[in-house]
Design an enzyme around this catalytic site. Sequence first.
Site, PDB file in Angstrom:
ATOM      1  N   CYS A  80       0.830  -1.203   0.000  1.00  0.00           N
ATOM      2  CA  CYS A  80       0.000   0.000   0.000  1.00  0.00           C
ATOM      3  C   CYS A  80       0.873   1.265   0.000  1.00  0.00           C
ATOM      4  O   CYS A  80       1.539   1.535  -0.995  1.00  0.00           O
ATOM      5  CB  CYS A  80      -0.993  -0.056   1.153  1.00  0.00           C
ATOM      6  SG  CYS A  80      -2.408   1.012   0.889  1.00  0.00           S
ATOM      7  N   HIS A 173      -3.189  -4.971   1.649  1.00  0.00           N
ATOM      8  CA  HIS A 173      -2.506  -5.375   2.883  1.00  0.00           C
ATOM      9  C   HIS A 173      -2.701  -6.864   3.107  1.00  0.00           C
ATOM     10  O   HIS A 173      -3.713  -7.247   3.694  1.00  0.00           O
ATOM     11  CB  HIS A 173      -3.134  -4.655   4.086  1.00  0.00           C
ATOM     12  CG  HIS A 173      -2.927  -3.183   4.122  1.00  0.00           C
ATOM     13  ND1 HIS A 173      -1.933  -2.596   4.859  1.00  0.00           N
ATOM     14  CD2 HIS A 173      -3.600  -2.173   3.529  1.00  0.00           C
ATOM     15  CE1 HIS A 173      -1.997  -1.281   4.728  1.00  0.00           C
ATOM     16  NE2 HIS A 173      -3.003  -0.997   3.912  1.00  0.00           N
ATOM     17  N   GLU A 175      -1.055  -8.548   5.221  1.00  0.00           N
ATOM     18  CA  GLU A 175      -0.766  -8.778   6.647  1.00  0.00           C
ATOM     19  C   GLU A 175      -1.977  -8.505   7.531  1.00  0.00           C
ATOM     20  O   GLU A 175      -2.015  -8.956   8.667  1.00  0.00           O
ATOM     21  CB  GLU A 175       0.444  -7.926   7.080  1.00  0.00           C
ATOM     22  CG  GLU A 175       0.171  -6.460   7.380  1.00  0.00           C
ATOM     23  CD  GLU A 175      -0.097  -5.600   6.139  1.00  0.00           C
ATOM     24  OE1 GLU A 175      -0.074  -6.131   5.009  1.00  0.00           O
ATOM     25  OE2 GLU A 175      -0.358  -4.390   6.321  1.00  0.00           O
TER      26      GLU A 175
HETATM   27  N1  GLN Z   1      -3.586   6.461   0.989  1.00  0.00           N
HETATM   28  C1  GLN Z   1      -2.294   6.183   1.556  1.00  0.00           C
HETATM   29  C2  GLN Z   1      -1.197   6.955   0.823  1.00  0.00           C
HETATM   30  O1  GLN Z   1      -1.430   7.520  -0.214  1.00  0.00           O
HETATM   31  C3  GLN Z   1      -1.992   4.689   1.529  1.00  0.00           C
HETATM   32  C4  GLN Z   1      -2.970   3.947   2.405  1.00  0.00           C
HETATM   33  C5  GLN Z   1      -2.439   2.694   3.019  1.00  0.00           C
HETATM   34  O2  GLN Z   1      -1.244   2.461   3.111  1.00  0.00           O
HETATM   35  N2  GLN Z   1      -3.340   1.897   3.547  1.00  0.00           N
HETATM   36  O3  GLN Z   1      -0.109   6.986   1.300  1.00  0.00           O
END
Ligand code: GLN
Length: 214
Positions: A80, A173, A175
Site C-alpha cells: 500500500c 494489505h 498482513e
Molecule cells: N492512501 C495512503 C497513501 O497515499 C496509503 C494507504 C495505506 O497504506 N493503507 O499513502
Amino acid sequence: MTTRIGVLALQGAFAEHVAALRAVGAEPVEIRLPVQLEDVDGLVIPGGESTTMRRLIARWGLRQPILDLAASGAPVFGTCAGMIVLARDIVGGEEPVLPLLDVTVERNAFGRQLDSFEAELDVPLLGSTPVHAVFIRAPIIERVGPDVDVLARLPGGRIVAVRQGNVVATSFHPELAGETRFHRLVATMAAEHAEPGEGSGREPDLAGLQQRGR
Ligand code: GLN
C-alpha cells in the site's frame, strides 16, 4: 540461522508485518535508524501514509541505506503506502521516494465510495488458494515497465501486485488478513540473498512455496 528481515517502523501498520514474518519463521527487526539496516537481509515497507513516510525516511537518513540494501539484491516488499514509496512514478508528479520499481502508481485510486474493500485474488505465483486482500485507501498500478511481472489483478483487470527482481509490491494489505504467503516468499528470497548457492540458486524456491500453500 534465522533470516533477519527489517520492517520499516517509522509509521503505519508495521506491527502486523512483524507478526507475519515471525509466523513464517523469519526474525523481524524494527527499523528506525540507518545502522539497523546493516544487519538484515530484506526489508518490508508497510502501509500507512506515504507523505508522512517520505518525510520520516528523509529526516532519519534512511533513503540511501535502503537503496544500497536493495542494490545488494536483498528483497524489498512494499504494501500500500509502501508500494507508493517504491514507485518510480506517481500520478500528479510527486517526487518518487525510493524509485526501485518501474511502475506508475495513482494514490487513493478507488475514491471515497470505495475507500476500503476486500477481495479474493488469484495470485498464481503463490499457489491455487486465492489471496484474501484488504484494500484501504489503496493505490493502483497504472503502468508497468518491461521488467515488471504482474502478480495479481482485480477482476476488472487493474494491477494490484507486482514483482521486479528482488522488489515485490502490493496495493493491498496481506498482513491484515492473516495472509502470510507473501512474507514466506520474501523470507525465502532473503535466505537466498544471505546464503547464495544454498538450494536452487538465485531464484527462490517457488515450487516449495506453492506446495506449502497458505
Ligand atoms: N492512501 C495512503 C497513501 O497515499 C496509503 C494507504 C495505506 O497504506 N493503507 O499513502
